[in-house]
Design a protein around this motif. Structure first.
Motif, PDB file in Angstrom:
ATOM      1  N   ASP A   8       0.850  -1.181   0.000  1.00  0.00           N
ATOM      2  CA  ASP A   8       0.000   0.000   0.000  1.00  0.00           C
ATOM      3  C   ASP A   8       0.893   1.242   0.000  1.00  0.00           C
ATOM      4  OD1 ASP A   8      -2.339  -1.551   0.188  1.00  0.00           O
ATOM      5  OD2 ASP A   8      -2.219  -1.607   2.371  1.00  0.00           O
ATOM      6  N   TRP A   9       0.323   2.390  -0.369  1.00  0.00           N
ATOM      7  CA  TRP A   9       1.069   3.644  -0.321  1.00  0.00           C
ATOM      8  C   TRP A   9       1.376   3.979   1.130  1.00  0.00           C
ATOM      9  CZ3 TRP A   9       3.206   5.761  -4.435  1.00  0.00           C
ATOM     10  CH2 TRP A   9       2.656   5.512  -5.699  1.00  0.00           C
ATOM     11  N   ILE A  10       2.622   4.298   1.425  1.00  0.00           N
ATOM     12  CA  ILE A  10       3.061   4.617   2.785  1.00  0.00           C
ATOM     13  C   ILE A  10       3.730   5.990   2.766  1.00  0.00           C
ATOM     14  CG2 ILE A  10       4.567   3.928   4.690  1.00  0.00           C
ATOM     15  CD1 ILE A  10       4.319   1.058   3.613  1.00  0.00           C
ATOM     16  N   PRO A  11       3.259   6.936   3.617  1.00  0.00           N
ATOM     17  CA  PRO A  11       3.910   8.247   3.646  1.00  0.00           C
ATOM     18  C   PRO A  11       5.275   8.173   4.326  1.00  0.00           C
ATOM     19  CG  PRO A  11       2.161   8.155   5.276  1.00  0.00           C
ATOM     20  CD  PRO A  11       2.115   6.856   4.512  1.00  0.00           C
ATOM     21  N   GLN A  12       6.221   8.934   3.802  1.00  0.00           N
ATOM     22  CA  GLN A  12       7.527   9.030   4.458  1.00  0.00           C
ATOM     23  C   GLN A  12       7.400  10.036   5.600  1.00  0.00           C
ATOM     24  OE1 GLN A  12      10.634   9.804   1.632  1.00  0.00           O
ATOM     25  NE2 GLN A  12      10.277   7.891   0.560  1.00  0.00           N
ATOM     26  N   TRP A  13       8.157   9.807   6.656  1.00  0.00           N
ATOM     27  CA  TRP A  13       8.064  10.651   7.848  1.00  0.00           C
ATOM     28  C   TRP A  13       8.656  12.034   7.643  1.00  0.00           C
ATOM     29  CZ3 TRP A  13       5.113   9.755  11.879  1.00  0.00           C
ATOM     30  CH2 TRP A  13       4.670   8.458  12.092  1.00  0.00           C
ATOM     31  N   ASP A  14       9.720  12.147   6.864  1.00  0.00           N
ATOM     32  CA  ASP A  14      10.455  13.404   6.782  1.00  0.00           C
ATOM     33  C   ASP A  14      10.245  14.192   5.487  1.00  0.00           C
ATOM     34  OD1 ASP A  14      11.721  11.459   5.304  1.00  0.00           O
ATOM     35  OD2 ASP A  14      13.731  12.122   5.801  1.00  0.00           O
ATOM     36  N   LYS A  15       9.589  13.602   4.495  1.00  0.00           N
ATOM     37  CA  LYS A  15       9.367  14.258   3.209  1.00  0.00           C
ATOM     38  C   LYS A  15       7.921  14.048   2.789  1.00  0.00           C
ATOM     39  CE  LYS A  15      13.961  12.937   1.775  1.00  0.00           C
ATOM     40  NZ  LYS A  15      14.648  11.893   1.061  1.00  0.00           N
ATOM     41  N   PRO A  16       7.309  15.021   2.114  1.00  0.00           N
ATOM     42  CA  PRO A  16       5.919  14.856   1.670  1.00  0.00           C
ATOM     43  C   PRO A  16       5.807  13.957   0.441  1.00  0.00           C
ATOM     44  CG  PRO A  16       6.725  16.992   0.994  1.00  0.00           C
ATOM     45  CD  PRO A  16       7.823  16.357   1.814  1.00  0.00           C
ATOM     46  N   ILE A  17       6.140  12.695   0.642  1.00  0.00           N
ATOM     47  CA  ILE A  17       6.142  11.715  -0.448  1.00  0.00           C
ATOM     48  C   ILE A  17       5.528  10.402   0.052  1.00  0.00           C
ATOM     49  CG2 ILE A  17       7.616  10.307  -1.936  1.00  0.00           C
ATOM     50  CD1 ILE A  17       9.631  12.612  -1.902  1.00  0.00           C
ATOM     51  N   ASN A  18       4.632   9.842  -0.749  1.00  0.00           N
ATOM     52  CA  ASN A  18       4.130   8.494  -0.507  1.00  0.00           C
ATOM     53  C   ASN A  18       5.009   7.521  -1.290  1.00  0.00           C
ATOM     54  OD1 ASN A  18       1.896   8.754   1.214  1.00  0.00           O
ATOM     55  ND2 ASN A  18       0.611   9.447  -0.479  1.00  0.00           N
ATOM     56  N   GLN A  19       5.251   6.357  -0.713  1.00  0.00           N
ATOM     57  CA  GLN A  19       6.084   5.353  -1.367  1.00  0.00           C
ATOM     58  C   GLN A  19       5.343   4.024  -1.402  1.00  0.00           C
ATOM     59  OE1 GLN A  19       9.757   4.376   0.682  1.00  0.00           O
ATOM     60  NE2 GLN A  19      10.715   3.806  -1.229  1.00  0.00           N
ATOM     61  N   ARG A  20       5.535   3.301  -2.493  1.00  0.00           N
ATOM     62  CA  ARG A  20       4.947   1.969  -2.661  1.00  0.00           C
ATOM     63  C   ARG A  20       6.045   1.049  -3.171  1.00  0.00           C
ATOM     64  NH1 ARG A  20      -0.104   1.366  -6.689  1.00  0.00           N
ATOM     65  NH2 ARG A  20       1.432   2.042  -8.197  1.00  0.00           N
ATOM     66  N   LEU A  21       6.196  -0.120  -2.548  1.00  0.00           N
ATOM     67  CA  LEU A  21       7.264  -1.064  -2.890  1.00  0.00           C
ATOM     68  C   LEU A  21       6.693  -2.304  -3.578  1.00  0.00           C
ATOM     69  CD1 LEU A  21       9.261  -0.854   0.453  1.00  0.00           C
ATOM     70  CD2 LEU A  21       9.738   0.348  -1.684  1.00  0.00           C
ATOM     71  N   TYR A  22       7.509  -2.882  -4.461  1.00  0.00           N
ATOM     72  CA  TYR A  22       7.148  -4.094  -5.213  1.00  0.00           C
ATOM     73  C   TYR A  22       8.092  -5.225  -4.806  1.00  0.00           C
ATOM     74  CZ  TYR A  22       4.591  -0.996  -8.408  1.00  0.00           C
ATOM     75  OH  TYR A  22       3.727  -0.078  -8.947  1.00  0.00           O
ATOM     76  N   TYR A  23       7.534  -6.341  -4.348  1.00  0.00           N
ATOM     77  CA  TYR A  23       8.332  -7.484  -3.915  1.00  0.00           C
ATOM     78  C   TYR A  23       8.129  -8.667  -4.870  1.00  0.00           C
ATOM     79  CZ  TYR A  23       8.916  -4.973   0.460  1.00  0.00           C
ATOM     80  OH  TYR A  23       9.236  -4.032   1.401  1.00  0.00           O
ATOM     81  N   PRO A  24       9.212  -9.264  -5.378  1.00  0.00           N
ATOM     82  CA  PRO A  24       9.094 -10.347  -6.360  1.00  0.00           C
ATOM     83  C   PRO A  24       8.672 -11.674  -5.725  1.00  0.00           C
ATOM     84  CG  PRO A  24      11.392 -10.034  -5.797  1.00  0.00           C
ATOM     85  CD  PRO A  24      10.618  -8.953  -5.080  1.00  0.00           C
ATOM     86  N   THR A  25       7.912 -12.446  -6.506  1.00  0.00           N
ATOM     87  CA  THR A  25       7.534 -13.790  -6.077  1.00  0.00           C
ATOM     88  C   THR A  25       8.309 -14.855  -6.842  1.00  0.00           C
ATOM     89  OG1 THR A  25       5.763 -13.974  -7.709  1.00  0.00           O
ATOM     90  CG2 THR A  25       5.176 -13.035  -5.563  1.00  0.00           C
ATOM     91  N   GLY A  26       8.855 -14.495  -8.002  1.00  0.00           N
ATOM     92  CA  GLY A  26       9.557 -15.468  -8.833  1.00  0.00           C
ATOM     93  C   GLY A  26       8.621 -16.331  -9.657  1.00  0.00           C
ATOM     94  N   VAL A  27       7.314 -16.045  -9.611  1.00  0.00           N
ATOM     95  CA  VAL A  27       6.301 -16.834 -10.317  1.00  0.00           C
ATOM     96  C   VAL A  27       5.908 -16.114 -11.607  1.00  0.00           C
ATOM     97  CG1 VAL A  27       3.953 -17.759 -10.156  1.00  0.00           C
ATOM     98  CG2 VAL A  27       5.426 -17.764  -8.150  1.00  0.00           C
TER      99      VAL A  27
END
Length: 104
Positions: free
Chosen positions: A15-34
């Motif tokens: 999910d979108w997660i706000p950074q604590w020190d900058k006005p930026i939301n971040q979203r990460l992608y994790y591989p499954t290998g499938v």
């Protein structure tokens, strides 16, 4: 969180997660290998984190009807992509700290 596709493989997208020190939301992608072509029906399906790199497709992760998704290196999997989205400043707010805009 949901299942997505990146470079022909299934990924778990945070999910979108706000950074604590900058006005930026971040979203990460994790591989499954499938391969995404083999499991295209899972793309866009919401998942729930269980433990140590394991996710389930049902809100009740104990259910036997759900699909278990395991990240490529289980709990040691590192994200392969990051999306950044600016958080616009609201009118009357001056300072961004602790993940939100503040008036003072």
């Amino acid at each position: 969180m949901e299942i997505g596709e990146l470079d022909g493989k299934l990924v778990v997208i945070d999910d979108w997660i706000p950074q604590w020190d900058k006005p930026i939301n971040q979203r990460l992608y994790y591989p499954t290998g499938v391969s995404a072509s083999e499991y295209a029906h899972l793309i866009g399906v919401e998942v729930k984190y269980y433990c140590d790199g394991v996710y389930f497709t049902r809100s009740n992760y104990i259910s036997t009807n759900g699909v278990r998704i395991i990240l490529e290196n289980a709990g040691k999997t590192k994200p392969i992509k990051s999306d950044l989205k600016p958080i616009p400043k609201s009118r009357g707010f001056k300072e961004y700290r602790y993940g939100a805009w503040h008036k003072n």
